[in-house]
Design a protein around this motif. Structure first.
Motif, PDB file in Angstrom:
ATOM      1  N   HIS A 146       0.868  -1.032   0.155  1.00  0.00           N
ATOM      2  CA  HIS A 146       0.039  -0.063   0.264  1.00  0.00           C
ATOM      3  C   HIS A 146       0.872   1.390   0.093  1.00  0.00           C
ATOM      4  O   HIS A 146       1.882   1.364   0.590  1.00  0.00           O
ATOM      5  N   ILE A 147       0.474   2.224  -0.838  1.00  0.00           N
ATOM      6  CA  ILE A 147       1.167   3.609  -0.731  1.00  0.00           C
ATOM      7  C   ILE A 147       0.242   4.557  -0.459  1.00  0.00           C
ATOM      8  O   ILE A 147      -0.997   4.798  -0.573  1.00  0.00           O
ATOM      9  N   PRO A 148       0.739   5.871   0.417  1.00  0.00           N
ATOM     10  CA  PRO A 148      -0.201   6.705   0.653  1.00  0.00           C
ATOM     11  C   PRO A 148      -0.140   7.614  -0.625  1.00  0.00           C
ATOM     12  O   PRO A 148       0.840   8.057  -1.228  1.00  0.00           O
ATOM     13  N   ILE A 149      -1.338   8.294  -1.129  1.00  0.00           N
ATOM     14  CA  ILE A 149      -1.295   9.107  -2.158  1.00  0.00           C
ATOM     15  C   ILE A 149      -2.244  10.517  -1.878  1.00  0.00           C
ATOM     16  O   ILE A 149      -2.842  10.341  -0.924  1.00  0.00           O
ATOM     17  N   GLU A 150      -2.235  11.441  -2.575  1.00  0.00           N
ATOM     18  CA  GLU A 150      -2.740  12.593  -2.561  1.00  0.00           C
ATOM     19  C   GLU A 150      -3.682  12.704  -3.912  1.00  0.00           C
ATOM     20  O   GLU A 150      -3.027  12.753  -4.732  1.00  0.00           O
ATOM     21  N   VAL A 151      -4.903  13.120  -3.696  1.00  0.00           N
ATOM     22  CA  VAL A 151      -5.585  13.289  -4.892  1.00  0.00           C
ATOM     23  C   VAL A 151      -6.134  14.708  -4.774  1.00  0.00           C
ATOM     24  O   VAL A 151      -6.704  15.127  -3.415  1.00  0.00           O
ATOM     25  N   ARG A 152      -5.985  15.726  -5.497  1.00  0.00           N
ATOM     26  CA  ARG A 152      -6.470  17.070  -5.486  1.00  0.00           C
ATOM     27  C   ARG A 152      -6.572  17.806  -6.932  1.00  0.00           C
ATOM     28  O   ARG A 152      -6.010  17.061  -7.808  1.00  0.00           O
ATOM     29  N   PRO A 153      -6.962  18.992  -7.035  1.00  0.00           N
ATOM     30  CA  PRO A 153      -7.059  19.733  -8.519  1.00  0.00           C
ATOM     31  C   PRO A 153      -5.764  19.843  -8.708  1.00  0.00           C
ATOM     32  O   PRO A 153      -4.629  20.033  -8.124  1.00  0.00           O
ATOM     33  N   VAL A 154      -5.386  19.916 -10.072  1.00  0.00           N
ATOM     34  CA  VAL A 154      -4.323  20.169 -10.951  1.00  0.00           C
ATOM     35  C   VAL A 154      -3.597  21.341 -10.371  1.00  0.00           C
ATOM     36  O   VAL A 154      -4.320  22.485 -10.047  1.00  0.00           O
ATOM     37  N   ALA A 155      -2.330  21.528 -10.402  1.00  0.00           N
ATOM     38  CA  ALA A 155      -1.532  22.660  -9.764  1.00  0.00           C
ATOM     39  C   ALA A 155      -0.360  22.806 -10.773  1.00  0.00           C
ATOM     40  O   ALA A 155      -0.036  21.913 -11.709  1.00  0.00           O
ATOM     41  N   LEU A 156       0.241  24.053 -10.646  1.00  0.00           N
ATOM     42  CA  LEU A 156       1.149  24.297 -11.695  1.00  0.00           C
ATOM     43  C   LEU A 156       2.510  23.151 -11.744  1.00  0.00           C
ATOM     44  O   LEU A 156       2.894  22.745 -12.899  1.00  0.00           O
ATOM     45  N   ARG A 157       2.922  22.834 -10.837  1.00  0.00           N
ATOM     46  CA  ARG A 157       4.067  21.752 -10.825  1.00  0.00           C
ATOM     47  C   ARG A 157       3.497  20.436 -11.360  1.00  0.00           C
ATOM     48  O   ARG A 157       4.445  19.630 -11.840  1.00  0.00           O
ATOM     49  N   ASP A 158       2.296  20.234 -11.606  1.00  0.00           N
ATOM     50  CA  ASP A 158       1.770  18.894 -12.220  1.00  0.00           C
ATOM     51  C   ASP A 158       1.867  18.893 -13.684  1.00  0.00           C
ATOM     52  O   ASP A 158       1.842  17.852 -14.618  1.00  0.00           O
TER      53      ASP A 158
END
Length: 372
Positions: free
Chosen positions: A28-40
């Motif tokens: 299992h890995i921790p992930i973050e889900v969020r709106p797109v940002a500049l660094r993406d």
């Protein structure tokens, strides 16, 4: 540069399921889900596994997710393509992109992508969809829609988070507009501004009630002048009348690479459908050559043989799904202390609360569509 505000990420632990040829360990890995940002943006360009959805409309454009993300971040630009991304250990793992449509600003799933190496993408899709539902709900959106082709690897994850199918579609295609022996037919005319209400009456007569409840569209949806489309795209409508009533209607959207056509026809007017399509194809045939798609709903299957007469072939079959971001809230009664939450995720009414506040569990409508 001024950037659009990004909400706090949604943290989750996702199981990594290797494909069968790579063993059975499931870390299992921790992930973050969020709106797109500049660094993406730059990592988005490198996403290898992509699925274009909202077909056939998604086949008319080939947009790089990096460009879509950039458009959402530019101040004063059109922010009609919301995107959520998933990151883990400083790596971008995937994205889900939507299109905001209609006066109620509903979200329509248009594309997904993943970079999961030897691991299956299914758990990632689920977390991306959960994050999108939360973001849409916080923005005031009540409905999310998804057209998912039969057999799509995205379907299981969409069903687990509550996307429920409410209509089936078959998409017919031809490399070129089928003109040939077909010519304009008498009795077919172009849509005018005064036809909006009559077309909506045809819609309420032809379309099953459960589909109308899910789509919740108004007569405004048939107003061609109100359609907001990118440059180079044209929208036209054609109709057939009988006894001052519209009995057949076609709306065509002409993109630079293809035409897409949707129809509404009285079930007993197959001749009207043939008459209508002959005129539509004759008009579209005068434009530069491009592919053409015609979409039939499950309640229109009797018109498939007519499309075969025009030389069209079945391109794909899919289900249209809906996910509500609201659930019924039970109003307080005198001398009774009731929970404000209900497990029934159905048609929104006057009192609603966000479903994502509740603990995650299978959506009650995830196994099929129920009348809201």
């Amino acid at each position: 540069m001024h950037m659009k505000a990004v909400r706090s990420p949604n943290q989750s632990n996702v199981p990594l399921r290797p494909s069968k040829q790579h063993g059975t360990m499931e870390p299992h890995i921790p992930i973050e889900v969020r709106p797109v940002a500049l660094r993406d943006l730059i990592p988005l360009h490198g996403i290898a596994e992509r699925f274009s959805l909202d077909l056939p409309y998604g086949e008319t454009v080939d947009e790089d997710p990096m460009r879509i993300g950039l458009r959402q971040l530019v101040p004063f630009g059109r922010h009609d393509r919301p995107m959520v991304i998933a990151r883990a250990d400083r790596r971008l793992l995937g994205f889900a992109c939507f299109q905001v449509v209609g006066p109620d600003q509903r979200w329509l799933l248009s594309a997904v992508g993943a970079n999961m190496g030897i691991f299956e993408a299914d758990p990632l899709w689920e977390e991306l969809f959960r994050g999108a539902i939360v973001t849409a709900g916080l923005d005031g959106t009540k409905r999310l829609f998804a057209r998912l082709p039969l057999g799509s690897p995205v379907i299981p994850a969409a069903r687990r988070v509550g996307f429920a199918p409410y209509a089936s579609e078959s998409v017919w295609a031809s490399t070129l507009v089928p003109v040939g022996q077909w010519a304009r037919r008498r009795g077919v005319r172009r849509q005018t501004q005064g036809d909006v209400w009559s077309i909506h009456q045809l819609y309420t007569t032809v379309v099953p009630k459960q589909v109308q409840y899910a789509e919740a569209i108004t007569s405004h949806s048939w107003d061609l002048a109100a359609q907001s489309l990118p440059g180079g795209t044209r929208v036209n409508g054609w109709l057939v009348e009988s006894d001052q009533q519209v009995v057949a209607y076609a709306r065509g959207v002409s993109y630079p690479s293809a035409h897409t056509i949707e129809v509404l026809v009285m079930p007993d007017r197959r001749d009207g459908f043939r008459q209508l399509l002959a005129t539509v194809f004759a008009d579209l045939g005068q434009m530069p050559a491009r592919r053409v798609y015609v979409t039939l709903r499950g309640y229109q299957v009797e018109f498939g043989p007519v499309l075969e007469e025009f030389g069209m072939g079945l391109h794909l079959e899919q289900d249209v799904h809906i996910k509500y971001t609201t659930a019924t809230a039970v109003g307080a009664q005198s001398n009774v202390n009731l929970s404000p939450f209900s497990a029934d995720v159905k048609e929104p009414s006057a009192k609603r609360v966000p479903t994502f506040i509740k603990k995650a569990h299978p959506d009650p409508s995830s196994d099929g569509f129920g009348t809201p």
